[in-house]
Design a protein around this motif. Structure first.
Motif, PDB file in Angstrom:
ATOM      1  N   MET A  10      47.460  22.990 -24.781  1.00 58.97           N
ATOM      2  CA  MET A  10      46.436  22.056 -25.251  1.00 58.97           C
ATOM      3  C   MET A  10      45.422  21.761 -24.144  1.00 58.97           C
ATOM      4  N   GLY A  11      45.898  21.702 -22.919  1.00 53.75           N
ATOM      5  CA  GLY A  11      45.002  21.415 -21.791  1.00 53.75           C
ATOM      6  C   GLY A  11      43.859  22.403 -21.654  1.00 53.75           C
ATOM      7  N   HIS A  12      44.037  23.598 -22.161  1.00 53.56           N
ATOM      8  CA  HIS A  12      42.964  24.586 -22.058  1.00 53.56           C
ATOM      9  C   HIS A  12      41.737  24.196 -22.856  1.00 53.56           C
ATOM     10  N   PHE A  13      41.957  23.457 -23.945  1.00 49.13           N
ATOM     11  CA  PHE A  13      40.811  23.028 -24.738  1.00 49.13           C
ATOM     12  C   PHE A  13      39.896  22.113 -23.934  1.00 49.13           C
ATOM     13  N   ASN A  14      40.451  21.528 -22.883  1.00 47.01           N
ATOM     14  CA  ASN A  14      39.650  20.625 -22.079  1.00 47.01           C
ATOM     15  C   ASN A  14      38.924  21.334 -20.941  1.00 47.01           C
ATOM     16  N   MET A  15      39.071  22.639 -20.861  1.00 50.87           N
ATOM     17  CA  MET A  15      38.455  23.365 -19.751  1.00 50.87           C
ATOM     18  C   MET A  15      37.199  24.116 -20.165  1.00 50.87           C
ATOM     19  N   VAL A  16      37.022  24.253 -21.458  1.00 51.47           N
ATOM     20  CA  VAL A  16      35.935  25.105 -21.946  1.00 51.47           C
ATOM     21  C   VAL A  16      34.579  24.599 -21.479  1.00 51.47           C
ATOM     22  N   GLU A  17      34.343  23.325 -21.703  1.00 55.40           N
ATOM     23  CA  GLU A  17      33.036  22.768 -21.377  1.00 55.40           C
ATOM     24  C   GLU A  17      32.764  22.844 -19.874  1.00 55.40           C
TER      25      GLU A  17
END
Lengths: 658, 299
Positions: free
Chosen positions: A114-121
């Motif tokens: 889930m933490g990867h979704f926070n890295m995109v931006e």
């Protein structure tokens, strides 16, 4: 973009002679890959995004914004930095069709946490910063992710300004788009020329012009280069465009993700296909072409026309003599068939395919549906071929397969693993228009990838007949489709459950889930984008509701949850109309500009002001509440430290961004 | 005096043409210790038709549905003969045991909503879920404490928490649980618990409504001490006693249904690691009645 071999490209005549050879070996390469890798399983989720940028030069004194043709120079510098980076670089850069375009991707894929979704931006921001650091802001240089540059193809739209007439533009013969705006790598000019030569004439794109108060009716342009072909080809009340650059010189936002095995890849491909038109409408960002306000909000049909290599025979205008098939669509368009047995009954349009290839694939052990899919892609000729890459080792190389595969530009792409690589079966989602800011782009990317997790967790079903998906694709591009459009959508997306389901609705649900198209009880109905995303009272609960149910079940850290919540809100508000799509915002900007004459004309000055404001919004200097409210995420460059540590312990081999 | 459960079942087995709901009612009224397991609810569509539903509503719906199905399909031979007077109700159609080779690819997370201040309940709950899912180890257990006011009329202090936490630590020691954590502790409580714990919490849950406004001191403390802050949207009281009694009243004409009290609620989630796919989700609830089954007060 596509295959970038080095070497000497063949002329169209020569390429045509090798077409059967390319197809034959391409199919053999596919068969080899399939045989070796069809049982590959256990692949983890890895995914990535691609953002395309345009280089722009703004001249404050003269109030002009021009597309800067120094893309290759900038790319060389970016690639040099990448090579010299001591650690794994977090970003990667690639060339694109136009010499004013650059594409950026994460250096390594994101993973299944889930933490990867926070890295995109954050990763997107990093890319933009890197790119901007190589541009001279004093000289007015900047990079903007416009889906289409408003004055693309207008006189003097490039920097440096270049003469533009057909005798000079040998690749495209365009009246408007100079060859020097095409990336100098030989592949791109070759594609341009070959598409035109195969077709037997220039590509012909006519897009309805927006009829404003003072727009001339009929709307007819006279072409200063006095081209007879153009006068004939240009339709009344339409904006006429005549080359590949008008389409492939547009930018978009794409996502690719790896499935755990081939069946999951086929399943996700099918499930996302009906969502392509929905996301096209939701991301609409392309309402201006060649300096005119159009009556469409999206780039899709323009690109379809820009690479339409079909001959008059293939287009059904003349009886078949030299060509094998009548082909309904351009090689750039929405998909024509689903891939899974569950979806087969929804394949309701005629699939033009090469029967011999289809049989060959089936004889090699590929099931009928997948064989048909590839046999359909392989009706196309290769449109670019390098002399050094004609005779290949079909066991080790896949260039001929990729040649045909990568020049079928469709709304979804099913991607077999490359030979000799740790990469698995992948699916690419291609319809999304690129937005101005990293926040918005991250929102669309995260929404789609998150949705795939929800589809797999809850076994959702979005399938509707392909013909209806095609209808939706046309609906999606209409002006303001996001608020006014009606889209075919499946009524019952949840699977039937034997036990403990609400007994009143169970019979209806089971019936509609399983039945084939009946006369009075259809499985699908028309909904608005708002209903699809946010739900209907007493009906479909909406995509976001299903996604929230998922988010409440999985472990999510607070920052990721905050960011994802903001991303969902953006999509929800775009769907409800509370926030504008980029297309609507651009339209409003033009129509409210003091110099606008209500004649659909976007002058240099209007385009300059628009570009300047877009630049400020992108850089965070100027707020734009109409576009994305005051939403703000908690994006981070890497995974939370604790997760990072555990990841290294648990999964040392996974080559992902952390 | 109610007949012990085993006697009832023997008697029922000899009765012919007894309506199954009657059998269910008899079984329920003969027991003092009830455990309900919903099985895998991941595809219970009616839960997803609502635009939003919190854990409290979800528990209520799932338990009612489980009891209803059980009442209409019960077979006395399903009863757990070993447990002394305890009835375990499951929904056999929804049961999904995890196989040996699947286990390594899955992550099993558990949250225990303790409703009585009894450290033994923690172990009991974890044992129950391991039994139901046929696994030996749970990857993470989070502990939500009982609402204090109803019981004590005191303020929460670390002394309330520590005995419960010690149960968690023992589970960790015997490798029954790989990671242990807390729920809804503010910075003060978290710091104190962390300070006094032998096995430190590695997770603390925070309510999702504050996910964008976490107090910076909590964030800082968590970061310094390797504690993940995860979100949840569970209500303070996930299964109020009247609600539990109401659920039971539906399946039993027992006059003494208002003697029942819920003791703990457990939610488990099974995820496929590194793919973000939910494989299963379910609730297990334990309730008891009669004074003899009440826990000792916390000293």
């Amino acid at each position: 973009m596509g295959l970038l071999s080095l070497g000497s490209p063949l002329s169209w005549e020569e390429t045509k002679k090798w077409a059967d050879h390319v197809r034959k070996h391409g199919i053999q390469q596919l068969i080899n890959i399939y045989r070796r890798l069809k049982d590959r399983h256990g692949d983890v989720l890895k995914w990535g995004d691609e953002v395309e940028y345009m280089l722009v030069v703004m001249d404050e004194d003269n109030k002009t914004a021009r597309l800067s043709l120094k893309g290759n120079e900038v790319l060389d510098q970016l690639e040099k930095r990448e090579r010299e980076s001591p650690n794994d670089p977090p970003t990667t850069w690639r060339p694109e069709y136009a010499s004013y375009m650059i594409e950026g991707t994460p250096g390594k894929p994101y993973g299944g946490l889930m933490g990867h979704f926070n890295m995109v931006e954050s990763n997107m921001r990093l890319r933009r910063e890197e790119l901007l650091s190589l541009l001279d802001q004093e000289l007015g240089e900047t990079a903007i992710s416009f889906t289409v540059f408003p004055r693309l193809g207008s006189p003097g739209f490039t920097d440096p300004q270049v003469e533009c007439n057909p005798t000079v533009n040998t690749a495209s013969r365009s009246l408007f788009f100079p060859d020097s705006a095409i990336n100098h790598h030989p592949r791109f000019r070759t594609l341009t020329r070959n598409i035109r030569e195969r077709r037997g004439e220039k590509v012909c794109i006519n897009i309805p012009v927006f009829q404003d108060k003072n727009t001339p009716k009929p709307f007819r342009e006279t072409f200063s280069n006095g081209d007879a072909e153009a006068t004939k080809a240009a339709k009344e009340d339409h904006i006429y465009m005549d080359c590949m650059g008008f389409g492939m010189g547009c930018s978009c936002l794409q996502m690719t993700f790896q499935a755990c095995n081939i069946d999951e890849a086929r399943h996700l491909y099918d499930q996302l296909a009906p969502l392509c038109p929905i996301f096209l409408a939701l991301s609409a960002a392309a309402p201006v072409y060649r300096g005119y306000l159009a009556d469409v909000d999206c780039r899709w049909n323009i690109i379809a026309g820009s690479v339409d290599c079909r001959t008059p025979e293939e287009r059904g205008l003349e009886p078949l003599k030299n060509d094998k098939f009548v082909i309904p669509k351009s090689r750039y368009d929405s998909i024509d068939c689903y891939l899974t047995p569950e979806a087969e009954k929804y394949n309701d349009i005629d699939l033009v395919l090469d029967q011999d290839i289809c049989q060959q694939l089936q004889d090699a052990g590929i099931d009928r549906l997948l064989a048909r899919h590839f046999a359909h892609l392989f009706i196309r000729d290769p449109i670019s071929l390098f002399s050094e890459k004609i005779h290949l080792n079909d066991d080790e190389e896949s260039d001929h397969f990729e040649n045909i595969q990568s020049t079928n530009w469709q709304s979804m792409r099913f991607k077999p693993p490359p030979p000799n690589s740790p990469i698995g079966w992948r699916v690419e989602f291609r319809p999304t228009e690129v937005q101005l800011t990293d926040f918005e782009n991250a929102a669309y990317v995260v929404f789609i990838v998150l949705l795939t997790r929800v589809i797999l967790s809850y076994n959702l079903n979005f399938l509707i007949p392909i013909s209806k998906v095609d209808e939706n694709m046309q609906e999606a591009q209409k002006r303001d489709a996001v608020r006014q459009g009606q889209f075919w959508f499946r009524k019952e997306v949840l699977p039937p459950n034997e036990c403990c389901d609400d007994l009143e609705t169970k019979p209806a649900a089971a019936k509609s889930y399983n039945q084939c198209n009946g006369e009075d009880e259809q499985e699908y109905t028309k909904m608005t984008i708002n209903e699809i995303i946010n739900g209907q009272a007493g009906g479909f609960q909406g995509l976001v509701s299903l996604m929230n149910s998922y988010l409440e079940t999985v472990d999510v850290d607070v920052d990721t949850r905050c960011s994802v919540q903001q991303y969902l809100r953006l999509i929800q508000k775009r769907a409800s109309g509370e926030l504008m799509t980029t297309a609507r915002w651009i339209r409003a900007f033009v129509q409210n500009h003091p110099k606008y004459k209500y004649d659909s004309v976007v002058t240099d000055e209007i385009a300059y002001d628009l570009t300047k404001v877009a630049d400020e919004i992108t850089k965070g200097i100027r707020a734009c509440p109409e576009l994305f409210g005051t939403l703000n995420s908690r994006t981070k460059v890497s995974l939370p430290p604790v997760v990072h540590k555990n990841l290294r312990k648990e999964n040392p081999d996974h080559d992902i961004l952390t | 005096m109610q007949a012990p459960l085993r006697e009832v079942s023997t008697k029922v087995a000899t009765m012919s043409a007894v309506p199954v709901e009657e059998i269910a009612r008899l079984m329920l009224s003969s027991t003092n210790n009830l455990t309900l397991h919903t099985g895998n609810i991941i595809n219970w569509n009616h839960l997803k038709r609502k635009t939003s539903q919190n854990a409290g509503e979800e528990v209520l719906e799932c338990l009612s549905a489980t009891l209803n199905v059980w009442s209409s399909t019960v077979d006395p031979s399903w009863m757990n003969e070993e447990t002394n007077n305890a009835l375990v109700i499951t929904n056999p159609n929804q049961m999904e045991r995890i196989s040996e080779d699947e286990r390594s690819k899955l992550k099993v997370s558990v949250k225990i909503f303790l409703l009585k201040w009894d450290p033994d309940l923690v172990v009991e709950a974890v044992d129950q879920v391991c039994n139901e899912l046929d696994i030996g180890v749970v990857d993470s257990v989070l502990l939500a404490l009982p609402p204090l006011e109803a019981e004590m009329g005191e303020e929460l202090s670390v002394n309330h928490i520590l005995p419960m936490w010690e149960s968690m630590e023992r589970l960790y020691d015997v490798e029954r649980v790989s990671a242990i954590g807390t729920s809804d502790l503010d910075k003060e409580m978290l710091e104190q618990t962390h300070g006094m714990a032998r096995v430190k919490p590695t997770i603390n849950q925070v309510n999702v409504v504050s996910c964008c406004v976490i107090p910076p001191d909590l964030t800082a403390f968590a970061k310094e001490n390797d504690i993940q802050l995860l979100t949840h949207s569970d209500p303070r009281d996930v299964l109020p006693t009247p609600t539990f009694q109401e659920i039971l009243r539906g399946s039993s004409h027992d006059d003494h249904v208002d003697e029942w009290q819920p003791f703990w609620v457990l939610r488990y989630t099974v995820m496929v690691k590194c793919r973000g796919v939910i494989k299963a989700k379910g609730y297990i609830v334990n309730g008891r009645r009669h004074a003899t089954d009440m826990p000792l007060s916390v000293a």
